[in-house]
Design a protein around this motif. Structure first.
Motif, short mmCIF file in Angstrom:
data_model
loop_
_atom_site.label_atom_id
_atom_site.label_comp_id
_atom_site.label_asym_id
_atom_site.label_seq_id
_atom_site.Cartn_x
_atom_site.Cartn_y
_atom_site.Cartn_z
N ASP A 180 21.18 27.51 69.24
CA ASP A 180 21.09 27.10 70.63
C ASP A 180 21.75 28.18 71.50
OD1 ASP A 180 21.25 25.97 73.12
OD2 ASP A 180 22.16 24.09 72.47
N LYS A 181 20.96 29.01 72.14
CA LYS A 181 21.48 30.15 72.90
C LYS A 181 22.31 29.71 74.11
CE LYS A 181 19.85 33.06 70.06
NZ LYS A 181 20.79 33.70 69.11
N SER A 182 22.11 28.46 74.55
CA SER A 182 22.92 27.98 75.67
C SER A 182 24.39 27.90 75.28
CB SER A 182 22.42 26.61 76.14
OG SER A 182 22.68 25.61 75.17
N LYS A 183 24.66 27.74 73.99
CA LYS A 183 26.06 27.71 73.52
C LYS A 183 26.69 29.10 73.61
CE LYS A 183 25.85 23.60 70.57
NZ LYS A 183 24.67 23.03 71.19
N GLU A 184 25.93 30.12 73.32
CA GLU A 184 26.43 31.48 73.48
C GLU A 184 26.73 31.75 74.96
OE1 GLU A 184 23.73 34.26 71.72
OE2 GLU A 184 24.21 33.64 69.66
N THR A 185 25.85 31.29 75.83
CA THR A 185 26.07 31.46 77.27
C THR A 185 27.32 30.72 77.70
OG1 THR A 185 23.69 31.66 77.64
CG2 THR A 185 25.06 31.13 79.55
N TYR A 205 29.26 21.07 64.95
CA TYR A 205 30.30 20.12 65.37
C TYR A 205 30.70 20.34 66.83
CZ TYR A 205 30.83 19.23 60.37
OH TYR A 205 30.60 18.90 59.05
N TRP A 206 29.84 20.97 67.58
CA TRP A 206 30.13 21.37 68.96
C TRP A 206 30.68 20.21 69.79
CZ3 TRP A 206 29.59 26.31 71.07
CH2 TRP A 206 29.68 26.39 72.47
N ASP A 207 29.98 19.09 69.80
CA ASP A 207 30.39 17.95 70.62
C ASP A 207 31.70 17.36 70.12
OD1 ASP A 207 28.15 18.28 72.19
OD2 ASP A 207 26.97 16.75 71.13
N ARG A 267 38.00 24.50 53.62
CA ARG A 267 36.94 25.34 53.07
C ARG A 267 35.79 25.41 54.08
NH1 ARG A 267 39.86 23.51 48.99
NH2 ARG A 267 39.85 24.55 46.96
N CYS A 268 36.12 25.84 55.27
CA CYS A 268 35.15 25.83 56.38
C CYS A 268 33.91 26.64 56.03
CB CYS A 268 35.79 26.38 57.64
SG CYS A 268 37.26 25.44 58.16
N GLY A 269 32.76 26.14 56.48
CA GLY A 269 31.51 26.78 56.15
C GLY A 269 31.38 28.19 56.69
N TYR A 270 32.12 28.51 57.75
CA TYR A 270 32.04 29.85 58.35
C TYR A 270 33.10 30.79 57.79
CZ TYR A 270 35.34 27.22 61.26
OH TYR A 270 36.35 26.39 61.70
N CYS A 271 33.86 30.36 56.80
CA CYS A 271 34.96 31.16 56.28
C CYS A 271 34.64 31.70 54.89
CB CYS A 271 36.24 30.32 56.24
SG CYS A 271 37.72 31.29 55.97
N ASN A 272 34.91 32.98 54.69
CA ASN A 272 34.69 33.61 53.40
C ASN A 272 35.56 32.98 52.33
OD1 ASN A 272 35.57 35.91 51.36
ND2 ASN A 272 33.55 36.44 52.13
N SER A 331 44.68 26.78 65.29
CA SER A 331 43.22 26.72 65.18
C SER A 331 42.77 25.32 64.79
CB SER A 331 42.73 27.73 64.14
OG SER A 331 43.01 29.05 64.56
N TYR A 332 41.78 24.83 65.51
CA TYR A 332 41.19 23.52 65.20
C TYR A 332 39.86 23.74 64.50
CZ TYR A 332 38.98 18.97 65.76
OH TYR A 332 38.34 17.77 65.52
N HIS A 333 39.80 23.34 63.23
CA HIS A 333 38.61 23.50 62.41
C HIS A 333 37.96 22.12 62.22
CE1 HIS A 333 39.74 27.65 61.35
NE2 HIS A 333 40.97 27.19 61.31
N PRO A 334 36.86 21.84 62.92
CA PRO A 334 36.35 20.48 63.00
C PRO A 334 35.86 19.88 61.69
CG PRO A 334 34.78 22.04 63.94
CD PRO A 334 36.04 22.79 63.70
N GLU A 335 35.50 20.71 60.71
CA GLU A 335 35.02 20.16 59.44
C GLU A 335 36.12 19.46 58.67
OE1 GLU A 335 31.91 22.84 57.27
OE2 GLU A 335 33.21 24.17 58.45
#
Length: 212
Positions: free
Chosen positions: A175-180, A135-137, A2-7, A100-104
């Motif tokens: 964190d815009k550096s992540k988009e970069t 969960y970037w790191d 039930r990932c937070g970014y998933c509808n 797909s790896y879903h870190p949550e």
């Protein structure tokens, strides 16, 4: 999951879609159309939700493979949450596996165990890292762990979305550096043992209305 970014519509499970005969009847119309246009090869790509939990899944694949095409290539987007025994029983049905790896929610050890089982059996196996900002790191640490264990290693770094729906928009990373970083890093691989395709390598051409 039930990932937070998933509808919610992708995981709620209130539409099980179990009418196998109705599904097959609809697919047969598609098969007949392409066969009538003299197509010889067919590629089917299943995504979800989690396709490996869909009860008619294997029957639908087996039916497709019995059609009159010279070859039916089967691809799946999975989170590798099904048990290894499921893959041991069914892996021969698949040509492409995008994992797909879903870190949550992912069970890291199970994901790696399934990936290592498939890496010398599937022509195209790719680990798809869902780059969740919170969960970037963790994602990058998991990627390194998988990379150190895998013989055939492919990874995509994927920006997440606000939701998976018809109104989906790109996620606005704080964190815009992540988009970069994502603009500069999207794919890497280390293939030690090439797994040959089962039958045919299928590719597609997109031809637009102006013939480009």
């Amino acid at each position: 999951y039930r990932c937070g970014y998933c509808n919610e519509g992708n995981w709620k499970g209130d539409h099980l879609n179990l009418d196998k005969e109705k599904i097959i009847a609809g697919l047969e119309k598609i098969y007949d159309y392409y066969l009538s246009c003299d197509y010889k090869l067919l590629k089917m790509f299943f995504s979800g939700g989690e396709p490996t939990y869909w009860k008619p899944f294997i029957d639908i694949i087996n039916h497709a493979k019995q059609t009159k095409f010279d070859y039916v290539q089967i691809a799946v987007n999975t989170n590798l949450s099904s048990k290894k025994s499921w893959w041991e029983k069914n892996y021969k049905l698949f040509d492409d596996v995008v994992a797909s790896y879903h870190p949550e929610f992912a069970d890291d050890d199970q994901y790696i165990d399934n990936y290592l089982f498939l890496e010398d059996k599937i022509n195209y196996l790719c680990a798809r890292m869902m780059m969740h900002e919170t969960y970037w790191d963790k994602v990058l640490a998991f990627k390194k762990k998988l990379q150190n264990k895998a013989t055939n290693f492919r990874v995509e770094y994927v920006p997440i979305f606000d939701e998976l729906s018809n109104t989906t928009k790109p996620y606005n990373y704080t964190d815009k550096s992540k988009e970069t970083w994502l603009q500069q890093n999207n794919y890497e691989e280390k293939i030690t043992n090439v797994v040959n395709p089962s039958q045919f390598w299928l590719a597609s051409d997109e031809i637009y209305i102006d013939n480009t």
